[in-house]
Design a protein around this motif. Sequence first.
Motif, PDB file in Angstrom:
ATOM      1  N   THR A   1      41.060  44.561  40.822  1.00  0.00           N
ATOM      2  CA  THR A   1      40.130  44.921  42.115  1.00  0.00           C
ATOM      3  C   THR A   1      40.888  44.852  43.370  1.00  0.00           C
ATOM      4  OG1 THR A   1      38.337  43.310  41.226  1.00  0.00           O
ATOM      5  CG2 THR A   1      38.159  44.023  43.585  1.00  0.00           C
ATOM      6  N   LYS A   2      41.986  44.202  43.401  1.00  0.00           N
ATOM      7  CA  LYS A   2      43.020  44.272  44.688  1.00  0.00           C
ATOM      8  C   LYS A   2      43.519  45.858  44.451  1.00  0.00           C
ATOM      9  CE  LYS A   2      45.772  42.198  47.924  1.00  0.00           C
ATOM     10  NZ  LYS A   2      45.055  41.344  49.014  1.00  0.00           N
ATOM     11  N   ARG A   3      44.059  45.956  43.403  1.00  0.00           N
ATOM     12  CA  ARG A   3      44.680  47.684  43.455  1.00  0.00           C
ATOM     13  C   ARG A   3      43.629  48.725  43.657  1.00  0.00           C
ATOM     14  NH1 ARG A   3      46.945  45.265  38.760  1.00  0.00           N
ATOM     15  NH2 ARG A   3      45.430  46.233  37.115  1.00  0.00           N
ATOM     16  N   ARG A   4      42.307  48.477  43.578  1.00  0.00           N
ATOM     17  CA  ARG A   4      41.389  49.464  43.928  1.00  0.00           C
ATOM     18  C   ARG A   4      40.766  49.149  45.262  1.00  0.00           C
ATOM     19  NH1 ARG A   4      38.587  47.755  39.368  1.00  0.00           N
ATOM     20  NH2 ARG A   4      37.079  46.771  40.804  1.00  0.00           N
ATOM     21  N   GLU A   5      40.934  47.910  45.675  1.00  0.00           N
ATOM     22  CA  GLU A   5      40.419  47.777  47.305  1.00  0.00           C
ATOM     23  C   GLU A   5      41.638  46.821  47.993  1.00  0.00           C
ATOM     24  OE1 GLU A   5      36.525  46.259  47.223  1.00  0.00           O
ATOM     25  OE2 GLU A   5      36.210  47.161  45.150  1.00  0.00           O
ATOM     26  N   PRO A   6      42.621  47.422  48.242  1.00  0.00           N
ATOM     27  CA  PRO A   6      43.907  46.375  48.790  1.00  0.00           C
ATOM     28  C   PRO A   6      43.396  45.506  49.801  1.00  0.00           C
ATOM     29  CG  PRO A   6      44.264  48.787  48.814  1.00  0.00           C
ATOM     30  CD  PRO A   6      42.888  48.650  48.490  1.00  0.00           C
ATOM     31  N   ARG A   7      42.378  45.765  50.437  1.00  0.00           N
ATOM     32  CA  ARG A   7      42.301  44.913  51.720  1.00  0.00           C
ATOM     33  C   ARG A   7      41.300  43.419  51.260  1.00  0.00           C
ATOM     34  NH1 ARG A   7      41.953  44.023  56.748  1.00  0.00           N
ATOM     35  NH2 ARG A   7      39.836  43.201  57.144  1.00  0.00           N
ATOM     36  N   VAL A   8      40.793  43.386  49.935  1.00  0.00           N
ATOM     37  CA  VAL A   8      40.352  42.174  49.547  1.00  0.00           C
ATOM     38  C   VAL A   8      41.418  41.037  49.435  1.00  0.00           C
ATOM     39  CG1 VAL A   8      38.635  43.159  48.339  1.00  0.00           C
ATOM     40  CG2 VAL A   8      40.536  42.280  46.949  1.00  0.00           C
ATOM     41  N   LEU A   9      40.759  39.854  49.623  1.00  0.00           N
ATOM     42  CA  LEU A   9      41.911  38.534  49.474  1.00  0.00           C
ATOM     43  C   LEU A   9      41.845  37.876  47.728  1.00  0.00           C
ATOM     44  CD1 LEU A   9      41.245  36.817  52.815  1.00  0.00           C
ATOM     45  CD2 LEU A   9      43.399  38.139  52.091  1.00  0.00           C
ATOM     46  N   LEU A  10      42.605  37.646  47.376  1.00  0.00           N
ATOM     47  CA  LEU A  10      42.476  36.805  45.971  1.00  0.00           C
ATOM     48  C   LEU A  10      42.609  35.378  46.184  1.00  0.00           C
ATOM     49  CD1 LEU A  10      44.602  38.905  43.727  1.00  0.00           C
ATOM     50  CD2 LEU A  10      42.144  39.666  44.467  1.00  0.00           C
ATOM     51  N   ALA A  11      41.529  34.982  45.837  1.00  0.00           N
ATOM     52  CA  ALA A  11      41.468  33.361  45.567  1.00  0.00           C
ATOM     53  C   ALA A  11      41.005  32.474  44.344  1.00  0.00           C
ATOM     54  CB  ALA A  11      40.287  32.926  46.698  1.00  0.00           C
ATOM     55  N   GLY A  12      41.616  31.462  44.119  1.00  0.00           N
ATOM     56  CA  GLY A  12      41.223  30.735  42.740  1.00  0.00           C
ATOM     57  C   GLY A  12      42.173  29.840  42.516  1.00  0.00           C
ATOM     58  N   GLU A  13      41.806  29.230  41.342  1.00  0.00           N
ATOM     59  CA  GLU A  13      42.725  28.195  40.733  1.00  0.00           C
ATOM     60  C   GLU A  13      42.905  28.506  39.210  1.00  0.00           C
ATOM     61  OE1 GLU A  13      41.535  25.571  38.373  1.00  0.00           O
ATOM     62  OE2 GLU A  13      39.707  26.577  38.831  1.00  0.00           O
ATOM     63  N   ARG A  14      43.920  27.939  38.706  1.00  0.00           N
ATOM     64  CA  ARG A  14      44.101  27.512  37.406  1.00  0.00           C
ATOM     65  C   ARG A  14      44.951  26.279  37.266  1.00  0.00           C
ATOM     66  NH1 ARG A  14      40.766  30.844  36.905  1.00  0.00           N
ATOM     67  NH2 ARG A  14      40.476  32.737  35.688  1.00  0.00           N
ATOM     68  N   GLY A  15      44.218  25.369  36.381  1.00  0.00           N
ATOM     69  CA  GLY A  15      44.899  23.935  36.516  1.00  0.00           C
ATOM     70  C   GLY A  15      44.637  23.303  37.848  1.00  0.00           C
ATOM     71  N   GLY A  16      43.942  23.742  38.942  1.00  0.00           N
ATOM     72  CA  GLY A  16      43.516  23.029  40.102  1.00  0.00           C
ATOM     73  C   GLY A  16      44.636  23.786  41.185  1.00  0.00           C
TER      74      GLY A  16
ATOM     75  N   ARG B   1      36.656  39.211  55.724  1.00  0.00           N
ATOM     76  CA  ARG B   1      37.295  39.735  54.706  1.00  0.00           C
ATOM     77  C   ARG B   1      36.640  39.558  53.309  1.00  0.00           C
ATOM     78  NH1 ARG B   1      42.721  40.242  55.620  1.00  0.00           N
ATOM     79  NH2 ARG B   1      43.152  41.009  53.716  1.00  0.00           N
ATOM     80  N   GLU B   2      36.557  40.508  52.351  1.00  0.00           N
ATOM     81  CA  GLU B   2      35.981  40.104  51.135  1.00  0.00           C
ATOM     82  C   GLU B   2      36.843  39.220  50.363  1.00  0.00           C
ATOM     83  OE1 GLU B   2      32.734  43.579  50.490  1.00  0.00           O
ATOM     84  OE2 GLU B   2      34.711  43.939  49.569  1.00  0.00           O
ATOM     85  N   ILE B   3      36.300  38.412  49.428  1.00  0.00           N
ATOM     86  CA  ILE B   3      37.172  37.368  48.890  1.00  0.00           C
ATOM     87  C   ILE B   3      37.088  37.812  47.397  1.00  0.00           C
ATOM     88  CG2 ILE B   3      37.942  34.962  48.254  1.00  0.00           C
ATOM     89  CD1 ILE B   3      37.374  34.641  51.321  1.00  0.00           C
ATOM     90  N   VAL B   4      37.911  38.112  46.282  1.00  0.00           N
ATOM     91  CA  VAL B   4      37.555  38.012  44.920  1.00  0.00           C
ATOM     92  C   VAL B   4      37.986  36.650  44.467  1.00  0.00           C
ATOM     93  CG1 VAL B   4      38.520  39.120  42.697  1.00  0.00           C
ATOM     94  CG2 VAL B   4      38.121  40.659  44.952  1.00  0.00           C
TER      95      VAL B   4
END
Length: 231
Positions: A54-69, A92-95
Amino acid sequence: MKIKVNFLPVELSGEVDLAVVVDVLRATSTIVTALHAGASRVMPVETVEEAFATKRREPRVLLAGERGGHMIPRFDLGNSPLDFTEELVRGREIVMTTTNGTPAALRSKGAGKIVAASFLNLARVIEEIGNEPGLVAIQCAGSGGQFSMEDVLLAGAAASVFEDRLLDDASRAAVFLFRSANVPLDRFLVDHCEHAKKLSSIGYFEDVAFCAKINMYDLLPVWRENGFVRG
Ligand code: MLT
């Protein structure tokens, strides 16, 4: 109106009118906080790869999240609600991709309407349930497919204001649990909930304390098209 509580994550069919997605620690608390801080949308995705695509298609999005906390390498944000400040997320849009919370939201897409619930926006969640004439499913995200007490506590807090005849047995059990929990809630979570203990042990006690605050925000995340927006 009828309320049922799903203790474990289930795939919802279209027969559910309102899905109330709950991942108190921490995904739905973070979604509420992000929208309150001015994020325009939070879009849950299943995988880290999908987030990067998604970030490659829409560079302005922010990426958020976790794995293992913990924050995922090369993401902009982790899953700590306290990190979602106005300076970072306004407009901002957040993925977002998390272990249990975002899959629970995606599994609810068959419902007529989807909202995100946490202690932070409890009053708005109760109002929304009260306005729903049809079937409400409170969808506890759980943890790795297992029961998570903090999610069921929130389900019980929401269900506790409605008449008994509107509840199923799982809702009644959640209400009993909520009524038997001692305040302060943050202490209860750390003393009795597996995921709160884990988060505290890896340095996120402040997140647990924050997610235990009740009615901080007068805001309801509502699903539109591909993510949650301010309802
Ligand atoms: C999840 O989605 O599993 C949780 O939000 C995990 C976490 O505490 O970050």
